[in-house]
Design a protein around this motif. Sequence first.
Motif, PDB file in Angstrom:
ATOM      1  N   GLY A 117      87.594  56.425  98.157  1.00 27.20           N
ATOM      2  CA  GLY A 117      87.532  55.015  97.845  1.00 27.20           C
ATOM      3  C   GLY A 117      88.079  54.662  96.479  1.00 27.20           C
ATOM      4  N   VAL A 118      88.516  53.396  96.354  1.00 24.62           N
ATOM      5  CA  VAL A 118      89.073  52.853  95.115  1.00 24.62           C
ATOM      6  C   VAL A 118      88.097  51.835  94.533  1.00 24.62           C
ATOM      7  CG1 VAL A 118      90.948  51.458  94.138  1.00 24.62           C
ATOM      8  CG2 VAL A 118      91.438  53.186  95.879  1.00 24.62           C
ATOM      9  N   ASP A 119      87.985  51.794  93.214  1.00 26.21           N
ATOM     10  CA  ASP A 119      87.263  50.723  92.538  1.00 26.21           C
ATOM     11  C   ASP A 119      88.150  50.196  91.411  1.00 26.21           C
ATOM     12  OD1 ASP A 119      85.392  48.898  91.773  1.00 26.21           O
ATOM     13  OD2 ASP A 119      83.843  50.349  91.201  1.00 26.21           O
ATOM     14  N   TYR A 120      88.174  48.873  91.288  1.00 28.40           N
ATOM     15  CA  TYR A 120      89.032  48.207  90.301  1.00 28.40           C
ATOM     16  C   TYR A 120      88.122  47.512  89.302  1.00 28.40           C
ATOM     17  CZ  TYR A 120      93.604  46.253  89.002  1.00 28.40           C
ATOM     18  OH  TYR A 120      94.786  45.931  88.363  1.00 28.40           O
ATOM     19  N   GLN A 121      88.007  48.075  88.096  1.00 27.44           N
ATOM     20  CA  GLN A 121      87.011  47.654  87.120  1.00 27.44           C
ATOM     21  C   GLN A 121      87.644  47.129  85.831  1.00 27.44           C
ATOM     22  OE1 GLN A 121      84.115  50.721  86.316  1.00 27.44           O
ATOM     23  NE2 GLN A 121      83.748  51.171  88.468  1.00 27.44           N
ATOM     24  N   LEU A 122      88.554  46.188  85.941  1.00 27.67           N
ATOM     25  CA  LEU A 122      89.179  45.681  84.731  1.00 27.67           C
ATOM     26  C   LEU A 122      88.270  44.746  83.953  1.00 27.67           C
ATOM     27  CD1 LEU A 122      92.876  45.025  85.774  1.00 27.67           C
ATOM     28  CD2 LEU A 122      91.704  47.165  85.258  1.00 27.67           C
ATOM     29  N   GLY A 123      87.164  44.346  84.557  1.00 34.66           N
ATOM     30  CA  GLY A 123      86.164  43.573  83.837  1.00 34.66           C
ATOM     31  C   GLY A 123      85.201  44.532  83.155  1.00 34.66           C
ATOM     32  N   THR A 124      83.920  44.360  83.410  1.00 34.24           N
ATOM     33  CA  THR A 124      82.900  45.222  82.830  1.00 34.24           C
ATOM     34  C   THR A 124      82.910  46.584  83.521  1.00 34.24           C
ATOM     35  OG1 THR A 124      81.508  43.295  82.407  1.00 34.24           O
ATOM     36  CG2 THR A 124      80.444  45.452  82.324  1.00 34.24           C
ATOM     37  N   PRO A 125      83.052  47.688  82.779  1.00 28.12           N
ATOM     38  CA  PRO A 125      82.983  49.003  83.419  1.00 28.12           C
ATOM     39  C   PRO A 125      81.551  49.325  83.835  1.00 28.12           C
ATOM     40  CG  PRO A 125      83.216  49.253  81.053  1.00 28.12           C
ATOM     41  CD  PRO A 125      83.346  47.788  81.337  1.00 28.12           C
ATOM     42  N   TYR A 126      81.403  50.056  84.925  1.00 30.78           N
ATOM     43  CA  TYR A 126      80.087  50.436  85.433  1.00 30.78           C
ATOM     44  C   TYR A 126      80.223  51.732  86.215  1.00 30.78           C
ATOM     45  CZ  TYR A 126      82.194  48.078  89.477  1.00 30.78           C
ATOM     46  OH  TYR A 126      83.062  47.697  90.474  1.00 30.78           O
ATOM     47  N   ASP A 127      79.095  52.372  86.502  1.00 28.95           N
ATOM     48  CA  ASP A 127      79.126  53.612  87.278  1.00 28.95           C
ATOM     49  C   ASP A 127      79.683  53.321  88.664  1.00 28.95           C
ATOM     50  OD1 ASP A 127      77.994  54.968  85.160  1.00 28.95           O
ATOM     51  OD2 ASP A 127      75.947  54.827  85.933  1.00 28.95           O
ATOM     52  N   ALA A 128      80.711  54.045  89.041  1.00 27.60           N
ATOM     53  CA  ALA A 128      81.365  53.802  90.323  1.00 27.60           C
ATOM     54  C   ALA A 128      80.426  54.159  91.474  1.00 27.60           C
ATOM     55  CB  ALA A 128      82.644  54.615  90.425  1.00 27.60           C
ATOM     56  N   PRO A 129      80.448  53.384  92.562  1.00 24.53           N
ATOM     57  CA  PRO A 129      79.579  53.685  93.696  1.00 24.53           C
ATOM     58  C   PRO A 129      79.973  54.987  94.383  1.00 24.53           C
ATOM     59  CG  PRO A 129      81.100  51.904  94.238  1.00 24.53           C
ATOM     60  CD  PRO A 129      81.252  52.167  92.776  1.00 24.53           C
ATOM     61  N   SER A 130      79.060  55.498  95.167  1.00 27.38           N
ATOM     62  CA  SER A 130      79.295  56.744  95.892  1.00 27.38           C
ATOM     63  C   SER A 130      80.547  56.633  96.757  1.00 27.38           C
ATOM     64  CB  SER A 130      78.078  57.047  96.771  1.00 27.38           C
ATOM     65  OG  SER A 130      78.296  58.202  97.554  1.00 27.38           O
ATOM     66  N   GLY A 131      81.282  57.716  96.836  1.00 23.35           N
ATOM     67  CA  GLY A 131      82.490  57.736  97.653  1.00 23.35           C
ATOM     68  C   GLY A 131      83.739  57.270  96.938  1.00 23.35           C
ATOM     69  N   THR A 132      83.610  56.959  95.649  1.00 22.20           N
ATOM     70  CA  THR A 132      84.760  56.484  94.872  1.00 22.20           C
ATOM     71  C   THR A 132      85.531  57.671  94.301  1.00 22.20           C
ATOM     72  OG1 THR A 132      83.599  54.457  94.255  1.00 22.20           O
ATOM     73  CG2 THR A 132      85.506  55.082  92.932  1.00 22.20           C
ATOM     74  N   ALA A 133      86.825  57.700  94.569  1.00 21.80           N
ATOM     75  CA  ALA A 133      87.675  58.777  94.059  1.00 21.80           C
ATOM     76  C   ALA A 133      88.644  58.295  92.991  1.00 21.80           C
ATOM     77  CB  ALA A 133      88.456  59.413  95.208  1.00 21.80           C
ATOM     78  N   ILE A 134      88.929  56.985  92.979  1.00 25.77           N
ATOM     79  CA  ILE A 134      89.907  56.418  92.048  1.00 25.77           C
ATOM     80  C   ILE A 134      89.304  55.197  91.377  1.00 25.77           C
ATOM     81  CG2 ILE A 134      92.191  55.368  91.830  1.00 25.77           C
ATOM     82  CD1 ILE A 134      93.006  56.856  94.390  1.00 25.77           C
ATOM     83  N   VAL A 135      89.367  55.162  90.057  1.00 24.35           N
ATOM     84  CA  VAL A 135      88.835  54.027  89.300  1.00 24.35           C
ATOM     85  C   VAL A 135      89.888  53.570  88.293  1.00 24.35           C
ATOM     86  CG1 VAL A 135      87.075  53.210  87.686  1.00 24.35           C
ATOM     87  CG2 VAL A 135      86.440  54.763  89.540  1.00 24.35           C
ATOM     88  N   ALA A 136      90.183  52.278  88.304  1.00 31.56           N
ATOM     89  CA  ALA A 136      91.067  51.691  87.291  1.00 31.56           C
ATOM     90  C   ALA A 136      90.219  50.898  86.306  1.00 31.56           C
ATOM     91  CB  ALA A 136      92.097  50.781  87.940  1.00 31.56           C
TER      92      ALA A 136
END
Length: 267
Positions: free
Chosen positions: A38-57
């Motif tokens: 899974g992808v998460d796009y966190q250009l706002g407030t950074p936070y701990d990525a949810p389970s199953g996340t492999a890519i974080v911006a």
Amino acid sequence: MCSPTVRARLSCAALLAVAVALAGCTSAAPTDLLPAGGVDYQLGTPYDAPSGTAIVARDRLAPPEPDTFSICYINAFQTQPGELGDWPADTLLRSDGETVRDPDWPDEVLLDLGDAGARHLVVEHVGGWIRGCGERGFDAVELDNLDSFTRSGGAFDADAAVQTATTLVGVAHDAGLLAGQKNAAEHSSRMREEAGFDFAIAEECAAFEECSAYADVYGENVIDIEYPDTQGDFPGTCAAGILPERTVLRDRLLVAPGEKGYLLERC
């Protein structure tokens, strides 16, 4: 085998693909450089990525997310809101003495890529950010607003964007980072073959019917962020098979969990 001097977190396959791209052998889509998941796009407030996340911006001022493929967002062709004063005055595009602003983002001023001296200063400025992303543990950079030439009123063109991007991608590769194209879908072939980008990050490629423009060039190496105001039937769009595998539906303001309006869904 990979050289022991190369950043360990980049796989041999990824490094080989980068080397092939730099050599100009880019007639076929590159092999899969991005991890599955899974992808998460966190250009706002950074936070701990949810389970199953492999890519974080995340924004370049935020730390990378541990144990993920972390992408460092850089507004490379326009000024970031609140940072106008950090830029050398000679780098800013002006028309009739006034700075040229993005009509959709009036807090952002275009950088002058049409002037060789200004372009050199832009590369120096952004290059420092790129190297900083590498030093802090990111795996890749996302270079935003490649399409600023379309808002320049003819002051510079796509050639200037490609020339600038080529230098910046080289800085990223020298720092052990992959480089992601952002915007300018119709110029994806040039951005990959001439500038050397490794993957693409699209926003609303389904809404703007651009998903295939990226996929035809980058294959599976495309990340897409959709938003609910232009994506009324996200499950249906997922089922239609037009979205990249690595697509996430986020709230427009990219707020953190627990904040009003937070949204994160995946196909």
